[in-house]
Design an enzyme around this catalytic site. Structure first.
Site, short mmCIF file in Angstrom:
data_model
loop_
_atom_site.label_atom_id
_atom_site.label_comp_id
_atom_site.label_asym_id
_atom_site.label_seq_id
_atom_site.Cartn_x
_atom_site.Cartn_y
_atom_site.Cartn_z
N ASP A 126 0.85 -1.19 0.00
CA ASP A 126 0.00 0.00 0.00
C ASP A 126 0.89 1.24 0.00
O ASP A 126 1.90 1.28 0.71
CB ASP A 126 -0.89 -0.02 1.24
CG ASP A 126 -2.02 0.99 1.17
OD1 ASP A 126 -1.74 2.20 1.11
OD2 ASP A 126 -3.19 0.56 1.18
N ILE A 127 0.52 2.25 -0.79
CA ILE A 127 1.34 3.47 -0.85
C ILE A 127 1.14 4.37 0.37
O ILE A 127 1.93 5.28 0.59
CB ILE A 127 1.11 4.26 -2.15
CG1 ILE A 127 -0.33 4.71 -2.28
CG2 ILE A 127 1.56 3.45 -3.36
CD1 ILE A 127 -0.57 5.70 -3.41
N ASN A 136 -12.71 -3.94 3.38
CA ASN A 136 -13.64 -2.83 3.56
C ASN A 136 -14.70 -2.94 2.46
O ASN A 136 -14.35 -3.06 1.30
CB ASN A 136 -12.92 -1.49 3.46
CG ASN A 136 -11.89 -1.30 4.55
OD1 ASN A 136 -12.06 -1.77 5.66
ND2 ASN A 136 -10.81 -0.63 4.23
N VAL A 187 -11.56 2.26 -3.36
CA VAL A 187 -11.41 1.68 -4.70
C VAL A 187 -12.38 0.52 -4.78
O VAL A 187 -12.30 -0.41 -3.98
CB VAL A 187 -9.96 1.20 -4.96
CG1 VAL A 187 -9.85 0.56 -6.34
CG2 VAL A 187 -8.98 2.36 -4.82
N HIS A 214 -10.50 -5.89 -2.45
CA HIS A 214 -9.11 -6.08 -2.06
C HIS A 214 -9.03 -6.35 -0.57
O HIS A 214 -9.79 -5.80 0.22
CB HIS A 214 -8.25 -4.87 -2.43
CG HIS A 214 -8.75 -3.56 -1.93
ND1 HIS A 214 -9.86 -2.91 -2.48
CD2 HIS A 214 -8.30 -2.76 -0.93
CE1 HIS A 214 -10.05 -1.77 -1.83
NE2 HIS A 214 -9.12 -1.66 -0.90
N HIS A 227 -6.68 -6.18 2.80
CA HIS A 227 -5.54 -5.51 3.42
C HIS A 227 -4.87 -6.51 4.35
O HIS A 227 -5.53 -7.08 5.22
CB HIS A 227 -5.99 -4.31 4.26
CG HIS A 227 -6.67 -3.23 3.50
ND1 HIS A 227 -6.03 -2.07 3.14
CD2 HIS A 227 -7.94 -3.14 3.03
CE1 HIS A 227 -6.88 -1.29 2.49
NE2 HIS A 227 -8.05 -1.93 2.41
#
Length: 127
Positions: A35-36, A92, A101, A105, A107
């Site tokens: 993750d950025i 999420n 987004v 996905h 995390h």
């Protein structure tokens, strides 16, 4: 795959290698990358290469692919040395949960003591 939203997501562009990412692990069906804006010492996103908007949609449409996402999350934890100390896998779903987004996905969070998450303001002592 959802057909109602034809716009390409950020994750689809990462999967297509149009946007660079720090890729941690890849399978035929999933891609895992850092993750950025990490929320823990280790914060890796695991995305299926086929787009579904959220985990509920994915579970209903392709349970085997959801299992692949979870298996990839565990592999990421192994690669980052988190399996002994512990790690968290979070999905999420929807804006109120923090999904920004709309390509499902997971995390993978760890590498440090993780605090509690979420907040319940409607308990018996709430004003």
């Amino acid at each position: 795959m959802t057909e109602s939203d034809p716009s390409e997501t950020l994750f689809e562009r990462i999967i297509a290698r149009e946007i660079p990412a720090d890729i941690v692990h890849e399978t035929d069906t999933t891609l895992a990358f850092r993750d950025i804006s990490p929320q823990a010492a280790t914060h890796v996103l695991v995305v299926p290469k086929t787009r579904y908007r959220n985990v509920g949609e994915l579970a209903a449409a392709d349970p085997a692919l959801l299992a692949d996402v979870i298996a990839t999350a565990h592999r990421v934890a192994e690669l980052d040395g988190l399996t002994d100390s512990g790690y968290r896998v979070v999905f999420n779903t929807g804006a109120d949960a923090g999904q920004t987004v709309f390509h499902v996905h997971a995390h993978v969070l760890g590498g440090e003591q993780l605090g509690q998450f979420g907040r319940y303001a409607g308990g018996p002592d709430a004003g």
